[in-house]
Scaffold this active site. Structure first.
Site, PDB file in Angstrom:
ATOM      1  N   ASP A 170       0.865  -1.167   0.000  1.00  0.00           N
ATOM      2  CA  ASP A 170       0.000   0.000   0.000  1.00  0.00           C
ATOM      3  C   ASP A 170       0.909   1.226   0.000  1.00  0.00           C
ATOM      4  OD1 ASP A 170      -1.692   2.092   0.534  1.00  0.00           O
ATOM      5  OD2 ASP A 170      -2.505   1.267   2.391  1.00  0.00           O
ATOM      6  N   ASP A 275     -12.789  -1.513   1.295  1.00  0.00           N
ATOM      7  CA  ASP A 275     -11.406  -1.197   1.649  1.00  0.00           C
ATOM      8  C   ASP A 275     -10.484  -1.718   0.545  1.00  0.00           C
ATOM      9  OD1 ASP A 275     -10.157   0.219   3.988  1.00  0.00           O
ATOM     10  OD2 ASP A 275      -8.839  -1.516   3.908  1.00  0.00           O
TER      11      ASP A 275
END
Length: 285
Positions: A170, A275
């Site tokens: 990420d 998410d």
């Protein structure tokens, strides 16, 4: 040799393995889906495990789901907040045993204590995973995030001079306007500031290839029929996934010199769960 790698910001491996909520069940279903895919390496970010690492229930669950794998973890420790951030990597027992390191890159405190990077050195390449700090609401941590970006770029470049690198995680940055559904409305939001975009560009210029764009080019919204390019959908917006209103902030980057070996790079289906979604990389070296 052909390799299959998967990366996923799970937003609490702790909850997925021990929680009882509906979201925990959705997360666990994705974990099992990824195990069934039999990746050579699975990198997980934002584990939110205790400072002492996986407890017995976590280990028992992982051993049951990921038979034939070894794992390595890194948690957030003091002076950082406990139960925050964290990374974990599972790799097949049949792979050559890697040298494992937990790099500290000279980032602003307490980022180096937040368990954000794990690197596995195999004979022919590195696999490294990162959970990049968020600039946070109001961009209160943007300047510190910029220092992190510089230090991390220097770190990846130091690996690259030794052998090829597979870097995943990420990165908390949508690089171009086609990497999120609403660029105009999110300009200067955390993850899409001019600074963060510039820093990500500098990372690519340091010798790395965005594998998704290498395979799919400048596609927008969908890379195949009904398949979104985005890797993150806001939980606060319950219809974000249905409306394909997301961001592409998770990446597999590779050293430029091995880019021609990329065979596939794409987000994976995670069903109704909002998410982050997992991202797949398949390569041949």
């Amino acid at each position: 040799m052909k390799y299959k790698f998967i990366s996923w910001n799970i937003d609490s491996l702790n909850a997925a393995l021990t929680g009882t909520s509906e979201r925990a069940a959705l997360s666990l279903a994705v974990v099992k889906q990824l195990a069934a895919a039999q990746p050579d390496v699975l990198a997980i970010q934002e584990t939110k495990l205790p400072a002492t690492g996986p407890k017995k229930p976590h280990l028992e669950a992982l051993e049951e789901i990921f038979k034939g794998y070894k794992l390595v973890w890194r948690s957030s420790v003091e002076p950082a907040r406990k139960g925050y951030s964290g990374t974990l990597v599972l790799y097949k027992e049949t792979l050559p045993e890697p040298t494992i390191t937990f790099p500290e890159i000279g980032a602003p405190e307490p980022m180096d204590a937040e368990g954000r990077i794990i690197t596995l050195e195999f004979p022919a390449f590195f696999v490294t995973t990162v959970y990049t700090p968020n600039a946070q609401e109001g961009l209160t941590r943007l300047d510190l995030r910029g220092i992190w970006d510089d230090k991390y770029r220097e770190y990846l470049a130091s690996l690259d001079v030794q052998k090829p690198v597979f870097a995943c995680g990420d990165f908390n940055a949508a690089y171009t306007e086609i990497d999120l559904a609403n660029p105009r409305g999110n300009h200067n939001s955390a993850g899409f500031t001019d600074q963060e975009r510039e820093k990500f560009g500098q990372l690519l210029e340091a010798g790395f290839t965005d594998t998704f764009r290498y395979i799919h080019g400048n596609v927008e919204h969908f890379f195949a029929e009904g398949r979104s390019i985005y890797t993150w959908f806001a939980q606060r917006a319950k219809t974000s996934k249905l409306n394909n209103s997301g961001w592409r902030i998770d990446y597999w980057l590779v050293s430029n010199r091995i880019a021609e070996g990329i065979r596939s790079s794409e987000p994976l289906d995670s069903g109704e769960r909002l998410d982050h979604v997992p991202i797949l990389l398949e390569v041949e070296l």
